[in-house]
Design a protein around this motif. Structure first.
Motif, short mmCIF file in Angstrom:
data_model
loop_
_atom_site.label_atom_id
_atom_site.label_comp_id
_atom_site.label_asym_id
_atom_site.label_seq_id
_atom_site.Cartn_x
_atom_site.Cartn_y
_atom_site.Cartn_z
N SER A 275 0.83 -1.20 0.00
CA SER A 275 0.00 0.00 0.00
C SER A 275 0.87 1.26 0.00
O SER A 275 2.03 1.23 0.42
N SER A 276 0.28 2.36 -0.44
CA SER A 276 1.01 3.63 -0.45
C SER A 276 1.37 4.05 0.97
O SER A 276 2.43 4.63 1.20
N ALA B 173 1.89 9.50 2.32
CA ALA B 173 1.19 8.60 1.41
C ALA B 173 0.66 9.32 0.17
O ALA B 173 0.70 8.77 -0.93
N ARG C 223 1.63 8.38 -3.62
CA ARG C 223 0.65 8.05 -4.67
C ARG C 223 0.93 8.83 -5.94
O ARG C 223 0.80 8.30 -7.05
N SER D 8 -1.02 -0.82 -10.26
CA SER D 8 -1.74 -0.52 -9.03
C SER D 8 -3.08 -1.24 -9.01
O SER D 8 -3.66 -1.54 -10.05
N ARG E 101 -9.55 -0.94 -0.74
CA ARG E 101 -9.05 -1.08 0.63
C ARG E 101 -7.86 -2.04 0.72
O ARG E 101 -6.93 -1.83 1.49
N GLU E 102 -7.89 -3.10 -0.03
CA GLU E 102 -6.81 -4.08 -0.03
C GLU E 102 -5.80 -3.83 -1.15
O GLU E 102 -4.98 -4.69 -1.43
N GLY E 103 -5.89 -2.66 -1.78
CA GLY E 103 -5.05 -2.37 -2.94
C GLY E 103 -3.66 -1.93 -2.59
O GLY E 103 -3.25 -1.89 -1.43
N GLY E 104 -2.93 -1.61 -3.62
CA GLY E 104 -1.56 -1.15 -3.46
C GLY E 104 -0.82 -1.18 -4.78
O GLY E 104 -1.44 -1.14 -5.85
N TYR E 105 0.48 -1.28 -4.71
CA TYR E 105 1.34 -1.25 -5.90
C TYR E 105 2.23 -2.49 -5.91
O TYR E 105 2.62 -3.00 -4.88
#
Length: 156
Positions: A33-34, A45, A49, A63, A67-71
């Protein structure tokens, strides 16, 4: 004073942050996550981003929202050079940069009043020199991959 203690600033100010983020992503080997990237690279953060958006636009990271996202890295760290990151950060079309003409009003008084510095010509000449310096910098940075940095840096 040694060179190492001064700090060296080449390229856009976000370059070091982007490289730090990429090394952290490569080391983690997963989606991050960021917020977690920001805590690891000592940044905010929101700023992360924006940096990651540039890397995403360049196809270096991918990306996932939510909620469960990120890079995560879009390609292996052995194929991502510092030159790639430099170009992604420096050439982001979504990044707003000032385009003021610095030398437009530049003139120098001389002993002979008819002699003046041509600010526009100086801008053209300086731009050519700086473009070549940038090309040389990018070419040099292409000699180093994120994987190499991961191997050289101590994680604790």
């Amino acid at each position: 004073m040694s060179i190492a203690s001064r700090g060296v600033y080449i390229g856009p100010p976000r370059l070091k942050t982007a490289i730090h983020a990429m090394v952290w992503l490569a080391k983690s080997g997963s989606m991050v996550s960021s917020g977690l990237i920001a805590s690891q690279v000592d940044s905010h953060a929101t700023f992360i981003r924006r940096v990651m958006q540039s890397l995403n636009s360049a196809g270096i990271v991918e990306s996932k929202g939510g909620r469960e996202g990120g890079y995560f890295l879009k390609k292996p760290s052995t194929e991502i050079t510092l030159g790639d990151i430099y170009e992604a950060i420096n050439n982001d079309p979504n990044d707003v940069k000032g385009n003021e003409k610095v030398g437009e009003q530049l003139s120098v008084e001389c002993d002979q009043p008819e002699k003046r510095l041509d600010g526009e010509q100086l801008d053209v000449e300086l731009e050519q020199i700086l473009q070549q310096a940038e090309l040389n910098t990018i070419e040099y940075l292409r000699n180093y991959t994120i994987a190499e940095l991961v191997d050289r840096v101590r994680f604790f």
